[in-house]
Design a protein around this motif. Sequence first.
Motif, mmCIF file in Angstrom:
data_model
loop_
_atom_site.group_PDB
_atom_site.id
_atom_site.type_symbol
_atom_site.label_atom_id
_atom_site.label_comp_id
_atom_site.label_asym_id
_atom_site.label_seq_id
_atom_site.Cartn_x
_atom_site.Cartn_y
_atom_site.Cartn_z
ATOM 1 N N GLU A 1 3.488 10.595 -9.332
ATOM 2 C CA GLU A 1 2.765 10.993 -10.544
ATOM 3 C C GLU A 1 2.178 12.393 -10.388
ATOM 4 N N LYS A 2 1.809 12.721 -9.161
ATOM 5 C CA LYS A 2 1.153 14.003 -8.899
ATOM 6 C C LYS A 2 2.150 15.163 -8.832
ATOM 7 N N VAL A 3 3.263 14.976 -8.100
ATOM 8 C CA VAL A 3 4.185 16.090 -7.846
ATOM 9 C C VAL A 3 5.549 15.906 -8.510
ATOM 10 N N GLY A 4 5.769 14.720 -9.117
ATOM 11 C CA GLY A 4 7.063 14.450 -9.722
ATOM 12 C C GLY A 4 7.928 13.606 -8.803
ATOM 13 N N VAL A 5 8.840 12.848 -9.397
ATOM 14 C CA VAL A 5 9.678 11.940 -8.625
ATOM 15 C C VAL A 5 10.575 12.684 -7.650
ATOM 16 N N SER A 6 11.204 13.743 -8.104
ATOM 17 C CA SER A 6 12.138 14.483 -7.245
ATOM 18 C C SER A 6 11.441 15.038 -6.007
ATOM 19 N N ALA A 7 10.260 15.633 -6.204
ATOM 20 C CA ALA A 7 9.522 16.191 -5.065
ATOM 21 C C ALA A 7 9.041 15.087 -4.138
ATOM 22 N N ARG B 1 -7.708 7.404 -0.570
ATOM 23 C CA ARG B 1 -6.426 6.763 -0.277
ATOM 24 C C ARG B 1 -5.267 7.755 -0.431
ATOM 25 N N HIS B 2 -5.284 8.527 -1.531
ATOM 26 C CA HIS B 2 -4.216 9.501 -1.760
ATOM 27 C C HIS B 2 -4.182 10.536 -0.635
ATOM 28 N N THR B 3 -5.362 11.018 -0.241
ATOM 29 C CA THR B 3 -5.432 12.051 0.794
ATOM 30 C C THR B 3 -4.913 11.542 2.131
ATOM 31 N N VAL B 4 -5.323 10.331 2.513
ATOM 32 C CA VAL B 4 -4.889 9.755 3.791
ATOM 33 C C VAL B 4 -3.377 9.523 3.777
ATOM 34 N N PHE B 5 -2.865 8.998 2.682
ATOM 35 C CA PHE B 5 -1.425 8.741 2.572
ATOM 36 C C PHE B 5 -0.620 10.026 2.738
ATOM 37 N N GLU B 6 -1.004 11.067 2.020
ATOM 38 C CA GLU B 6 -0.255 12.323 2.081
ATOM 39 C C GLU B 6 -0.372 12.966 3.460
ATOM 40 N N TYR B 7 -1.559 12.853 4.077
ATOM 41 C CA TYR B 7 -1.706 13.462 5.404
ATOM 42 C C TYR B 7 -0.808 12.769 6.423
ATOM 43 N N ILE B 8 -0.787 11.428 6.416
ATOM 44 C CA ILE B 8 0.010 10.696 7.398
ATOM 45 C C ILE B 8 1.504 10.818 7.112
ATOM 46 N N GLU B 9 1.919 10.482 5.887
ATOM 47 C CA GLU B 9 3.337 10.334 5.575
ATOM 48 C C GLU B 9 4.052 11.648 5.268
ATOM 49 N N GLN C 1 0.836 -1.211 0.000
ATOM 50 C CA GLN C 1 0.000 0.000 0.000
ATOM 51 C C GLN C 1 0.863 1.250 0.000
ATOM 52 N N TYR C 2 1.921 1.223 0.802
ATOM 53 C CA TYR C 2 2.829 2.379 0.864
ATOM 54 C C TYR C 2 3.440 2.628 -0.514
ATOM 55 N N LYS C 3 3.928 1.570 -1.176
ATOM 56 C CA LYS C 3 4.559 1.720 -2.490
ATOM 57 C C LYS C 3 3.577 2.285 -3.508
ATOM 58 N N THR C 4 2.341 1.760 -3.485
ATOM 59 C CA THR C 4 1.328 2.218 -4.432
ATOM 60 C C THR C 4 1.038 3.704 -4.255
ATOM 61 N N SER D 1 15.976 5.895 -6.947
ATOM 62 C CA SER D 1 16.097 4.523 -7.446
ATOM 63 C C SER D 1 15.004 3.628 -6.883
ATOM 64 N N GLN D 2 14.581 3.905 -5.627
ATOM 65 C CA GLN D 2 13.505 3.100 -5.052
ATOM 66 C C GLN D 2 12.205 3.296 -5.822
ATOM 67 N N LEU D 3 11.859 4.549 -6.084
ATOM 68 C CA LEU D 3 10.617 4.821 -6.801
ATOM 69 C C LEU D 3 10.650 4.252 -8.211
ATOM 70 N N TYR D 4 11.782 4.383 -8.897
ATOM 71 C CA TYR D 4 11.875 3.854 -10.256
ATOM 72 C C TYR D 4 11.761 2.328 -10.257
ATOM 73 N N SER D 5 12.364 1.692 -9.243
ATOM 74 C CA SER D 5 12.269 0.235 -9.134
ATOM 75 C C SER D 5 10.828 -0.191 -8.872
ATOM 76 N N TRP D 6 10.156 0.527 -7.956
ATOM 77 C CA TRP D 6 8.761 0.194 -7.659
ATOM 78 C C TRP D 6 7.879 0.400 -8.899
ATOM 79 N N ARG D 7 8.178 1.469 -9.644
ATOM 80 C CA ARG D 7 7.375 1.750 -10.844
ATOM 81 C C ARG D 7 7.545 0.638 -11.887
#
Length: 357
Positions: free
Chosen positions: A27-33, A323-331, A17-20, A43-49
């Motif tokens: 996708e929303k803010v860009g990989v760097s952000a 899901r997106h909102t909860v993830f961003e609020y917590i993490e 769930q965290y990876k997703t 590298s972690q994000l690219y591997s997960w993608r």
Amino acid sequence: MKPETKSSKIRQRYSQQYKTEALALAEKVGVSAAVRQLGLHESQLYSWRSKARLAADRSGVEERLLVENARLKRQLAEQSEELAIIKKGRSVLRQGPEVKYAFMQNYSEEFKSTSMSRVLGVSRSGFYRWRQRGEQPTRRQQQRTVLDKLVANAFFARKMRSGSPRLVLDLYDQGHAYDRKTVAASMKRQNLRAKAPNQKWASDITYLWTAEGWLYLAVLIDLFSRQVVGWALAERMTADLVCQALQMALWRRNMPKGVVLHSDRGSQYCSAAYQRLVMKHHLVAGMSAKGNCYDNACAESFFHTMKVEAIHGEHFATRKEMRHTVFEYIEVDYNRIRRHSANGRISPMVLEALKAA
């Protein structure tokens, strides 16, 4: 090459769930952000993608085969369970409902109540009413529950900083006269204090409404810093939901042992799957007394804060948006940035960093 030492950095593990949700944030803010906000490496994000895209490339035939295989396995499991129930419950098949209910209670950890009620020819609602009649608390238990609620409420109102002498005075001002020993015994019974991370985690479940239907959120919060150390989202409120949240917390905290887990007595936390996970990792299940919702008051307070700051007043057309909102609020916000009054107006992660320094 130098051999690894005990001081080598432990590799962090992340739930699916965290990876997703991390990929959705990228996708929303860009990989760097995204990596800056989450403290990850590109590298972690690219591997997960890459792995996510490979998984999405499964053919429709393979998907249908997987679904059909799962259906046949469930059907076989249900038939096997029913045969096992008949074998062990042969002597009660012709007995009255009360005897059958007692059988269901004795084997509640081994068989599903739906399967037992179907095989024995009784209703689940009747079984639950029968069990509830046998769980009515005594007068002494009711008085203890009232005391524990008052003490825990006063304790959290004082930001977990007051001992029994001050709480006695606070309760007296509210019209409740208890001596110090009684209040101290209640605090010890509820195991309210945490002086360092990974001593006590509070857990709970809440409901989140979207236009597509309900979404359920389970969390675990470290009572030292108020950091959300584990969470999980699902469309059904099952034992798997709380198990996923606990597994995330264990991975994030590098598999600590001896942590006291505060929760209510909901069926998810009483389930065999959750209890097996607790015992496997040498944790301590500290369930609240019947009717006492204050052992996990910290988790309830978090839910209230999250809903006020991120959910109320917003329209969520899909569960995916929630899901997106909860993830961003917590993490992104709550754990890393949001200042907490119980932490001296610093965020949970900053408090733990200062503790470790």
